[in-house]
Design an enzyme around this catalytic site. Structure first.
Site, mmCIF file in Angstrom:
data_model
loop_
_atom_site.group_PDB
_atom_site.id
_atom_site.type_symbol
_atom_site.label_atom_id
_atom_site.label_comp_id
_atom_site.label_asym_id
_atom_site.label_seq_id
_atom_site.Cartn_x
_atom_site.Cartn_y
_atom_site.Cartn_z
ATOM 1 N N ARG B 21 21.476 60.037 63.705
ATOM 2 C CA ARG B 21 21.185 58.838 64.483
ATOM 3 C C ARG B 21 21.856 57.663 63.833
ATOM 4 N NH1 ARG B 21 14.984 60.333 64.498
ATOM 5 N NH2 ARG B 21 14.960 61.783 66.233
ATOM 6 N N THR B 22 22.488 56.852 64.655
ATOM 7 C CA THR B 22 23.153 55.681 64.087
ATOM 8 C C THR B 22 22.106 54.620 63.835
ATOM 9 O OG1 THR B 22 24.885 56.207 65.634
ATOM 10 C CG2 THR B 22 25.133 54.204 64.377
ATOM 11 N N LEU B 23 21.988 54.175 62.616
ATOM 12 C CA LEU B 23 21.047 53.108 62.321
ATOM 13 C C LEU B 23 21.748 51.855 61.854
ATOM 14 C CD1 LEU B 23 18.103 55.116 60.798
ATOM 15 C CD2 LEU B 23 18.172 53.915 62.961
#
Lengths: 222, 248
Positions: B21-23
């Site tokens: 997941r891109t955070l």
């Protein structure tokens, strides 16, 4: 711009909610300021939702969660209507709210709620919650960023009898409806002075036998 | 093995357990400013997209039309905006295929986007954007103008004027002082240019290439990009170290 861990999922959009129960009425009020950090996003956002005919909820905290929670409860109330051919009573909604909050015990709704309305006998009732569903029926309550400023004043003015008394004494205030509304206006004006997140306008909803009415009072905008 | 190496790398980068997941946002757009005016809603932003501190793309369109009645403007991660446009395409296509004479208005699209943003936040997989949704649609009280905003965690509201990002700090005070219900298009453009200029001077990541878009009952128009005139002819800029002995 990286954010640490799970911090970013919540924010506190501020605001204060108050409810006072009377012999045959209930006053629920909340300010209309929506903030983020030191910014005001808007001065005109309602925190109050009418869930059933004699049942109104006011919530302060993270607005994304508040909207989802209030929509959730509204939807469940509609289902209840379809299944039972009547609207939900305030005490029934009170239990539903508690269960809904506890359902997300391990990823809570960051919402601090006060539920106000008339019970099945037509007497005013106020229920006060924490973020995970712990609740209690009281004569009055305040939640949100200004609650610590308001609760002591309500305690002093409404002199609720101790819940430890036997036989149990009624928690609802003997004040008249207009006196209670005036008290609400006063406490909001006071909280606005010292709480940066409270101000702009206060939305006051009054529920009684005749129905529900709403009024807006201007507050300091700084 | 190779497989487990890849998994370990993915786990380290994202949310763990091999899910990625891109955070952090990578390619980001700046502020979007929007306001209601007499005939509808006007929206403006610059056409730059930065990659951290690099100005990577200079001709990016961050305002798009949605259906017949709305405009969407986005700041934040640009690829997430493209994803949102795909969701909106699906939405407007289904809406069209109902063929029932009804079409989604700005209020409905704003509500839809709020649900999308909030639900992605619930899954710890956010769309890293602040979205501005504006439009006009005929309602029971005649033509109703609508302007709303939703951020990456689902906080949303409706207002007469909105600005995201740095605009929240610099443009909103100007708009609160000078916005009026009955601004003509020319007056609205002047007011918006005033805000854009402040952002140009004071926001490090903005560039001097802007697009203005408007939406009225006639439909939406996105104007071609143009630049604003800036003034750098201040005496203090001519010889900055004049009064300061020993500056480098």
């Amino acid at each position: 711009m990286a954010r640490r861990g799970g911090d970013w999922v919540y924010e506190n959009n501020g605001g204060t909610c108050v409810a006072i129960a009377g012999a045959d009425y209930c006053v629920v009020a909340a300010d209309t300021r929506l903030s983020v950090g030191y910014n005001i996003l808007t001065r005109d956002h309602s925190k109050i939702c009418e869930l059933a005919e004699k049942c109104v909820i006011a919530s302060s905290g993270f607005q994304g969660d508040i909207k989802a929670l209030q929509k959730n409860l509204s939807a469940k109330e509609l289902l209840y209507q379809h299944q039972h051919n009547k609207r939900m009573s305030c005490p029934a909604m009170a239990q539903l709210l508690s269960n809904t909050l506890y359902y997300k015990r391990f990823f809570p709704y960051y919402a601090f709620n006060v539920l106000g309305g008339l019970d099945s006998e037509g007497k005013g009732c106020v229920y006060s919650y924490d973020a995970v569903g712990s609740y209690e029926r009281t004569g009055y309550s305040a939640q949100g960023t200004g609650s610590t400023l308001i609760m002591p004043v309500l305690d002093n003015q409404l002199k609720s009898p101790s819940p430890l008394l036997v036989p149990a004494r009624d928690a609802v205030t003997p004040l008249s409806e207009s006196e209670a509304v005036d008290l609400v206006k006063d406490v909001f004006a006071s909280a606005t002075e010292r709480d940066i997140y409270t101000g702009d306008k206060v939305e006051i909803v009054v529920i009684n036998k005749a129905g529900t009415r709403r009024e807006y009072i201007e507050l300091r905008k700084d | 093995m190779d497989g487990s190496h890849a998994n370990a790398a993915a786990a380290a980068a994202g949310g763990g357990e091999g899910t990625q997941r891109t955070l952090n946002p990578y390619v980001t757009g700046n502020s979007v400013i929007a306001m209601k005016y007499k005939d509808g809603v006007i929206m403006a932003c610059d056409t730059g997209a930065s990659y951290g501190s690099t100005l990577r793309y200079k001709s990016v369109e961050r305002i798009k039309a949605v259906g017949k009645h709305s405009l969407i403007g986005a700041s934040g991660e640009f690829s997430d905006f493209q994803e949102i446009l795909r969701y909106l395409d699906e939405l407007t296509l289904s809406d069209h295929m109902w063929d029932d004479g009804n079409s989604l208005g700005p209020k409905e699209i704003h509500a839809y986007l709020t649900r999308v943003m909030y639900n992605r936040r619930n899954k710890f997989d956010p769309l890293w954007n602040s979205l501005v949704l504006g439009g006009v649609k005929k309602g029971p009280k005649g033509d109703e103008k609508y302007l709303g905003m939703v951020n990456m965690i689902g906080t949303h509201f409706e207002e007469n004027h909105i600005a995201t990002g740095f605009g929240n700090h610099m443009a909103v005070p100007i708009l609160r002082g000078e916005w009026r219900e009955d601004l003509t298009f020319e007056e609205a453009v002047k007011l918006i240019e005033k805000c854009l200029l402040v952002l140009l001077y004071r926001d490090r990541s903005s560039i001097n290439k802007f697009q203005i878009a408007k939406i009225t009952t006639e439909g939406s128009t996105i104007y071609p990009p143009y630049a604003l005139k800036t003034n750098w002819g201040f005496a203090a800029f001519e010889n900055p170290s004049q009064g300061a002995v020993g500056t480098w």
